[in-house]
Design an enzyme around this catalytic site. Structure first.
Site, PDB file in Angstrom:
ATOM      1  CB  VAL A  15      -0.973  -0.001   1.210  1.00 43.97           C
ATOM      2  CG1 VAL A  15      -1.885   1.215   1.143  1.00 43.97           C
ATOM      3  CG2 VAL A  15      -1.795  -1.275   1.242  1.00 43.97           C
ATOM      4  CD  GLU A 131     -13.729   5.250   2.261  1.00 40.99           C
ATOM      5  OE1 GLU A 131     -14.197   4.118   2.384  1.00 40.99           O
ATOM      6  OE2 GLU A 131     -14.408   6.279   2.409  1.00 40.99           O
ATOM      7  N   GLY A 189      -0.740 -15.881  -5.131  1.00 34.37           N
ATOM      8  CA  GLY A 189      -0.546 -14.689  -4.300  1.00 34.37           C
ATOM      9  C   GLY A 189      -1.858 -14.087  -3.808  1.00 34.37           C
ATOM     10  CD  GLU A 192      -0.799 -12.465   3.513  1.00 35.03           C
ATOM     11  OE1 GLU A 192       0.384 -12.725   3.786  1.00 35.03           O
ATOM     12  OE2 GLU A 192      -1.172 -11.390   3.007  1.00 35.03           O
ATOM     13  CE  LYS A 207     -10.934  -5.989   5.006  1.00 36.40           C
ATOM     14  NZ  LYS A 207     -10.835  -6.927   3.885  1.00 36.40           N
TER      15      LYS A 207
HETATM   16  N1  LIG Z   1      -2.363  -4.993   0.865  1.00 42.57           N
HETATM   17  C1  LIG Z   1      -3.623  -4.628   0.704  1.00 42.57           C
HETATM   18  O1  LIG Z   1      -4.217  -4.878  -0.336  1.00 42.57           O
HETATM   19  C2  LIG Z   1      -4.352  -3.904   1.802  1.00 42.57           C
HETATM   20  C3  LIG Z   1      -5.700  -3.551   1.618  1.00 42.57           C
HETATM   21  C4  LIG Z   1      -6.364  -2.838   2.600  1.00 42.57           C
HETATM   22  C5  LIG Z   1      -5.707  -2.514   3.763  1.00 42.57           C
HETATM   23  N2  LIG Z   1      -4.409  -2.904   3.937  1.00 42.57           N
HETATM   24  C6  LIG Z   1      -3.735  -2.530   5.191  1.00 42.57           C
HETATM   25  O2  LIG Z   1      -2.643  -1.686   4.871  1.00 42.57           O
HETATM   26  C7  LIG Z   1      -1.596  -1.874   5.804  1.00 42.57           C
HETATM   27  C8  LIG Z   1      -0.314  -2.215   5.063  1.00 42.57           C
HETATM   28  O3  LIG Z   1      -0.499  -3.385   4.317  1.00 42.57           O
HETATM   29  P1  LIG Z   1       0.539  -3.858   3.182  1.00 42.57           P
HETATM   30  O4  LIG Z   1      -0.145  -4.949   2.440  1.00 42.57           O
HETATM   31  O5  LIG Z   1       1.047  -2.694   2.434  1.00 42.57           O
HETATM   32  O6  LIG Z   1       1.695  -4.492   4.078  1.00 42.57           O
HETATM   33  P2  LIG Z   1       3.177  -4.875   3.627  1.00 42.57           P
HETATM   34  O7  LIG Z   1       3.278  -4.990   2.145  1.00 42.57           O
HETATM   35  O8  LIG Z   1       3.580  -6.029   4.470  1.00 42.57           O
HETATM   36  O9  LIG Z   1       4.040  -3.586   4.061  1.00 42.57           O
HETATM   37  C9  LIG Z   1       4.287  -3.259   5.393  1.00 42.57           C
HETATM   38  C10 LIG Z   1       5.318  -2.165   5.420  1.00 42.57           C
HETATM   39  O10 LIG Z   1       5.545  -1.810   6.789  1.00 42.57           O
HETATM   40  C11 LIG Z   1       6.936  -1.733   6.999  1.00 42.57           C
HETATM   41  N3  LIG Z   1       7.240  -2.024   8.398  1.00 42.57           N
HETATM   42  C12 LIG Z   1       7.067  -3.162   9.095  1.00 42.57           C
HETATM   43  N4  LIG Z   1       7.473  -3.010  10.363  1.00 42.57           N
HETATM   44  C13 LIG Z   1       7.898  -1.734  10.472  1.00 42.57           C
HETATM   45  C14 LIG Z   1       8.461  -0.985  11.514  1.00 42.57           C
HETATM   46  N5  LIG Z   1       8.634  -1.505  12.722  1.00 42.57           N
HETATM   47  N6  LIG Z   1       8.789   0.304  11.273  1.00 42.57           N
HETATM   48  C15 LIG Z   1       8.620   0.863  10.050  1.00 42.57           C
HETATM   49  N7  LIG Z   1       8.092   0.191   9.021  1.00 42.57           N
HETATM   50  C16 LIG Z   1       7.742  -1.103   9.221  1.00 42.57           C
HETATM   51  C17 LIG Z   1       7.569  -2.747   6.069  1.00 42.57           C
HETATM   52  O11 LIG Z   1       8.919  -2.403   5.852  1.00 42.57           O
HETATM   53  P3  LIG Z   1       9.883  -3.206   4.833  1.00 42.57           P
HETATM   54  O12 LIG Z   1       9.280  -2.980   3.475  1.00 42.57           O
HETATM   55  O13 LIG Z   1      11.206  -2.545   4.961  1.00 42.57           O
HETATM   56  O14 LIG Z   1       9.846  -4.625   5.269  1.00 42.57           O
HETATM   57  C18 LIG Z   1       6.680  -2.573   4.839  1.00 42.57           C
HETATM   58  O15 LIG Z   1       7.159  -1.552   4.026  1.00 42.57           O
HETATM   59  C19 LIG Z   1      -2.099  -2.971   6.758  1.00 42.57           C
HETATM   60  O16 LIG Z   1      -2.719  -2.375   7.870  1.00 42.57           O
HETATM   61  C20 LIG Z   1      -3.138  -3.704   5.933  1.00 42.57           C
HETATM   62  O17 LIG Z   1      -4.110  -4.350   6.718  1.00 42.57           O
HETATM   63  C21 LIG Z   1      -3.719  -3.579   2.977  1.00 42.57           C
END
Ligand SMILES: NC(=O)c1ccc[n+]([C@@H]2O[C@H](COP(=O)([O-])OP(=O)(O)OC[C@H]3O[C@@H](n4cnc5c(N)ncnc54)[C@H](OP(=O)(O)O)[C@@H]3O)[C@@H](O)[C@H]2O)c1
Length: 430
Positions: A15, A131, A189, A192, A207
């Protein structure tokens, strides 16, 4: 043009990187629409060396996201790390604590600590916008809070987890069982490595807890949700659903009843003639039923970099325009603590599938158990004659009380002729 809105972004994964890409690609129309530019001034993630496919030149890097939230010279803090506790929570509290508006996509955190965070936001006069946390790219929070604000919501429900919808769609199309389809989804993908958050209904429940709070002006109550996942949905159930005129969908549903707020996440038999039955693959949909507007159906992508970033940017643009928002549609101090409607008192129709020995008298025992609990049968399907094997018997009931249905099913499960745990799927009147 007014001064740019300077933002700090914590988390540069799916994201976060998507957000930076969207802000770069659509910088001009965004600036035109809200009268100022949105500029990423600071970022934080774990691994500074990782190539994220986005330019980070000239942007301040922080190793510590909570510290960035507490100290960075920005107008808004954007949290895209995730997790119901830990650094995401600390960072959001730090930002709100200094009166900085926060935008997040973190459904787990809001479902668990939404009320406390909303109170903090209100006390500090800072927005807490989310949102992206509910149904990704579908602007359902905005729809509830603004477009439908004049209505009393009768019911809100939806397909809130794309992984489950993908698995159920594939099961129907291929006839394959859950475990096999899940393995395929993992390879693609869409699921998980540890799929439990999705397939056990927890993500959908996060949600739903947020949606219900906005729809009913009630405190977020994740613990009050009845949650069942899709692991027990069999290929046979999907086949029978089709024959009976239904599709099986994992729904999250919330409505205010005379017994309190009913919040449920579980597989449902959804009538084929409803729009939501045809929402397939990874798509999400949310249906809001308002007293004056009637039924409103919103469909779209519930996850992925683009759709989720789209929702994050909508929140940022509201803040850039100086439009105030109330976290859960009413002031946090006036959120009601709703009674939890006990699941035992839920009333609805049921689909039951039994695997029984093909012997005379079996059906009489089953129907006696139902009769004794005053559960009235709507239809029964029994097919195949395999004297040495268990054969499926499918029953559907008229509306009845959950507790009575459960008691009858417990008795049926103990019959010597019933070979597997009976399967129960609720039939929803939508
Ligand atoms: N993916 C979706 O489609 C989606 C949809 C709706 C909502 N969300 C929500 O959006 C949020 C992010 O999801 P995502 O899918 O983008 O997750 P993600 O791809 O796993 O990315 C998580 C990010 O957080 C960083 N991170 C982890 N621990 C950290 C720390 N201690 N300090 C600073 N940065 C840290 C990671 O760093 P590194 O990159 O360096 O490892 C990574 O860049 C979550 O709350 C998820 O529920 C996601």
């Amino acid at each position: 043009m007014t001064a740019p809105l300077r933002i700090a972004v914590a988390g540069l994964g799916t994201v976060g990187a998507g957000l930076l890409r969207l802000l770069a690609d659509n910088a001009d129309p965004i600036a035109q629409r809200c009268g100022r530019r949105i500029v990423v001034a600071a970022v934080s993630a774990r691994d500074r060396a990782r190539d994220r496919g986005v330019a980070l030149d000239g942007i301040a890097w922080h190793d510590d996201a909570a510290r960035m939230a507490a100290e960075a010279d920005v107008d808004v803090f954007v949290e895209l790390i995730g997790g119901g506790e830990g650094v995401a929570r600390r960072a959001i509290e730090a930002a709100l604590g200094r009166g900085k508006p926060v935008v997040t996509a973190n459904k787990a955190l809001l479902a668990l600590h939404g009320v406390a965070l909303a109170r903090l936001a209100e006390a500090k006069g800072a927005a807490l916008a989310y949102e992206a946390a509910v149904a990704g790219g579908i602007p359902v929070i905005k729809a509830l809070r603004e477009g439908l604000a004049g209505n009393r919501v009768r019911r809100v429900y939806g397909i809130l987890n794309g992984t489950c919808n993908f698995i159920l769609t594939q099961m129907r199309r291929t006839g394959k069982p859950f475990t096999e389809v899940l393995a395929g989804a993992q390879k693609l993908g869409y699921a998980e490595a540890d799929p439990s958050f999705d397939v056990d209904g927890i993500d959908a429940a996060h949600k739903l807890a947020i949606l219900a709070a906005v729809a009913f002006g009630a405190e977020v109550d994740f613990a009050g949700i009845h949650v069942e996942g899709i692991r027990e949905v069999g290929a046979l159930d999907i086949e029978y659903a089709g024959e009976l005129g239904y599709r099986i969908k994992l729904l999250g549903l919330a409505r205010m009843t005379e017994n309190g707020l009913e919040q449920r996440v579980h597989p449902c038999m959804v009538p084929l003639e409803t729009p939501i039955a045809h929402v397939e693959d990874v798509f999400n949909a949310v249906v809001v039923e308002g007293d004056f507007v009637g039924r409103v159906v919103l469909e779209g992508r519930g996850a992925g970099a683009g759709p989720t970033a789209s929702a994050v940017v909508a929140d940022l643009m509201d803040i850039a325009r100086g439009r105030p928002t109330t976290t859960f549609a009413v002031p946090a101090s006036t959120l009601a603590r709703a009674r939890v409607a006990p699941m035992d008192l839920h009333r609805g129709a049921y689909y039951i599938r039994l695997m029984v020995a093909d012997r005379p008298g079996v059906i009489a025992d089953v129907t006696a158990a139902l009769r004794d609990e005053a559960v009235s049968l709507e239809s029964m399907l029994q097919r195949g004659r395999h004297p040495d094997e268990a054969v499926p018997v499918v029953l559907t009931t008229h509306e009845t009380e959950e507790a009575a249905m459960r008691r009858a099913l417990d008795r049926i499960a103990r019959l010597g002729t019933v070979r597997e745990k009976p399967r129960l799927i609720r039939i929803e009147a939508l």
